[in-house]
Write a protein that holds these residues in place. Sequence first.
Motif, mmCIF file in Angstrom:
data_model
loop_
_atom_site.group_PDB
_atom_site.id
_atom_site.type_symbol
_atom_site.label_atom_id
_atom_site.label_comp_id
_atom_site.label_asym_id
_atom_site.label_seq_id
_atom_site.Cartn_x
_atom_site.Cartn_y
_atom_site.Cartn_z
ATOM 1 N N THR A 48 46.619 40.921 31.184
ATOM 2 C CA THR A 48 46.389 41.772 31.252
ATOM 3 C C THR A 48 47.830 43.180 31.908
ATOM 4 O O THR A 48 48.193 44.141 32.165
ATOM 5 C CB THR A 48 45.893 43.199 32.410
ATOM 6 O OG1 THR A 48 45.530 42.925 33.348
ATOM 7 C CG2 THR A 48 44.171 42.610 32.245
ATOM 8 N N LEU A 106 43.501 44.789 21.044
ATOM 9 C CA LEU A 106 44.186 44.993 22.333
ATOM 10 C C LEU A 106 45.695 44.194 21.701
ATOM 11 O O LEU A 106 45.080 42.946 21.718
ATOM 12 C CB LEU A 106 43.475 44.578 23.163
ATOM 13 C CG LEU A 106 43.988 44.541 24.609
ATOM 14 C CD1 LEU A 106 44.149 45.896 25.253
ATOM 15 C CD2 LEU A 106 42.624 43.948 25.936
ATOM 16 N N ALA A 109 45.794 39.779 22.391
ATOM 17 C CA ALA A 109 44.442 39.462 22.420
ATOM 18 C C ALA A 109 44.308 38.615 21.443
ATOM 19 O O ALA A 109 43.395 37.474 21.742
ATOM 20 C CB ALA A 109 43.140 40.813 22.690
ATOM 21 N N GLY A 117 40.391 40.673 29.082
ATOM 22 C CA GLY A 117 41.424 41.928 28.652
ATOM 23 C C GLY A 117 40.500 43.106 29.226
ATOM 24 O O GLY A 117 39.819 43.003 29.528
ATOM 25 N N LEU A 118 41.520 44.399 29.021
ATOM 26 C CA LEU A 118 40.969 45.607 29.842
ATOM 27 C C LEU A 118 41.867 46.433 29.860
ATOM 28 O O LEU A 118 43.348 46.152 29.428
ATOM 29 C CB LEU A 118 40.766 45.473 31.117
ATOM 30 C CG LEU A 118 40.952 44.850 32.233
ATOM 31 C CD1 LEU A 118 42.467 45.638 32.677
ATOM 32 C CD2 LEU A 118 40.329 44.293 33.694
ATOM 33 N N LEU A 144 37.673 43.969 19.735
ATOM 34 C CA LEU A 144 38.138 43.118 21.092
ATOM 35 C C LEU A 144 37.046 42.306 21.114
ATOM 36 O O LEU A 144 36.314 41.981 22.172
ATOM 37 C CB LEU A 144 37.983 44.558 22.357
ATOM 38 C CG LEU A 144 38.407 46.352 22.295
ATOM 39 C CD1 LEU A 144 37.381 47.628 23.038
ATOM 40 C CD2 LEU A 144 40.241 46.202 22.092
ATOM 41 N N MET A 147 36.280 40.271 26.423
ATOM 42 C CA MET A 147 37.150 41.464 27.362
ATOM 43 C C MET A 147 36.374 41.209 29.054
ATOM 44 O O MET A 147 35.384 40.991 28.747
ATOM 45 C CB MET A 147 36.586 43.094 26.716
ATOM 46 C CG MET A 147 37.513 43.504 25.542
ATOM 47 S SD MET A 147 39.240 44.161 25.406
ATOM 48 C CE MET A 147 38.630 45.256 27.218
ATOM 49 N N ASP A 148 37.641 41.326 29.388
ATOM 50 C CA ASP A 148 36.050 41.126 30.796
ATOM 51 C C ASP A 148 35.713 42.013 30.729
ATOM 52 O O ASP A 148 35.133 43.147 31.098
ATOM 53 C CB ASP A 148 37.645 41.153 31.906
ATOM 54 C CG ASP A 148 37.034 41.151 33.289
ATOM 55 O OD1 ASP A 148 36.837 39.825 33.378
ATOM 56 O OD2 ASP A 148 36.337 41.740 33.975
ATOM 57 N N ASN A 151 35.848 45.578 32.400
ATOM 58 C CA ASN A 151 35.705 46.333 31.673
ATOM 59 C C ASN A 151 35.176 48.039 32.061
ATOM 60 O O ASN A 151 34.113 47.834 31.434
ATOM 61 C CB ASN A 151 36.042 45.599 30.559
ATOM 62 C CG ASN A 151 37.162 46.586 29.877
ATOM 63 O OD1 ASN A 151 38.628 47.297 29.592
ATOM 64 N ND2 ASN A 151 36.284 47.436 28.142
ATOM 65 N N THR A 153 33.850 49.937 29.989
ATOM 66 C CA THR A 153 33.169 50.015 28.410
ATOM 67 C C THR A 153 33.007 51.514 28.516
ATOM 68 O O THR A 153 32.948 52.102 27.194
ATOM 69 C CB THR A 153 31.949 49.043 28.755
ATOM 70 O OG1 THR A 153 31.047 49.690 28.969
ATOM 71 C CG2 THR A 153 32.476 47.977 28.071
ATOM 72 N N ASP A 337 33.358 36.418 28.884
ATOM 73 C CA ASP A 337 33.961 37.694 28.428
ATOM 74 C C ASP A 337 33.094 38.205 27.266
ATOM 75 O O ASP A 337 32.551 37.827 26.804
ATOM 76 C CB ASP A 337 35.227 37.385 28.191
ATOM 77 C CG ASP A 337 36.848 37.350 28.771
ATOM 78 O OD1 ASP A 337 36.320 38.093 29.665
ATOM 79 O OD2 ASP A 337 37.500 36.759 28.757
#
Length: 365
Positions: A48, A106, A109, A117-118, A144, A147-148, A151, A153, A337
């Motif tokens: 990130t 992203l 990514a 990701g976030l 995406l 994503m962590d 994140n 959302t 993830d």
Amino acid sequence: MTRPATARSTAPARAGGLRIHRTPETLAPYEQGWRELAAAAPGSSYFTTPDWVLGTWEAMDPAAAAAAEVALWTGPDGRPEAVVPLARTRCRLHPRIPLPVTAWTLLGADADGADHGLFPVAAHRREEVRTWLRDRTRRGSLWLPAMDPENDTALLPAGTRRIARTTCPRLEIGEGAVVGSTGFRRLMRRRARQLAEAGIAFRWVGPQDMTAGLLDAVLALHRLRQDHRGAVTALGPHRRPLHLRLRDRADADRGPAALVAEREGTPVGAVYGFLWQDTFAYYNGGWDPAYARLSLGTVLLDRTIAAAAAHGARTFDFLRGNESYKYDSFGASDRWDEQWLRPRGAGALVTGAVLRRARRRHGPA
């Protein structure tokens, strides 16, 4: 493998704290503030940071780079308050579903191994970022892939749904932590003695000591290992420009680092990853198969965990993949993830439906 789709942005840079950056060079004055914003976000990872995102952007071919942008919100003092890096790509959303989809994703990514990701966003910017992201991606799919779970959302546009999860085991390390069983620890001590008798020594290389020559050695050892296994990964010579850029942005407490096994000064094995805050993320590595009978690969990982802990890491992140050694030998615990999709078009709709059904049937994907 992703293939960029031509994207022409219609969203102009606006006043009031928001500017759309379409080349990585214009973001140079904001990199440190971006790192600090990312560091404060729950679930933050090296992927990130501007180091990874801008390094990826700079290493893209020109057509792909032209389809990327970073939306940056700054406060009255000019410091970043929200960062949304996006890229327009054409790709398969799953390797076993041969339907190419044009989608926003992203930025960074789709580079091999980019997990967690976030969007780093200050609380008072959430509503503005949510609205902008909805409007900017309105006409296409939003995908995406990693994503962590921490994140935010709520930033994602309406209709964006979680369609799959990817296992990303991690291990708590640091002072007082015991890695592996008593039997495993005994085996590692014996193998270490045997490797020492064979002339193998281990050396930690921190971010500020990473050289182009050592990076080349990592790539060569990785290729040697993959050739021996008959496998192919995305970490090849074409990734060298990205990793050189990561090295150039490194500092003592962040960036590429490695544990290297050497015989008479020549690398015969390496574990390569990234330091960020209190985490070492194990990205990849390789070793000479001639030392397989002495468990060089396992000893390398064991020594890397110890070296990372000695340099301040408290978490060893194995990144994606549920390979048994992560659990059986080292005692890692699961974390996942999440993959999110807002589909537009037949390809994205079909892929999303297939992945959701697979997830309901089999659990985490």
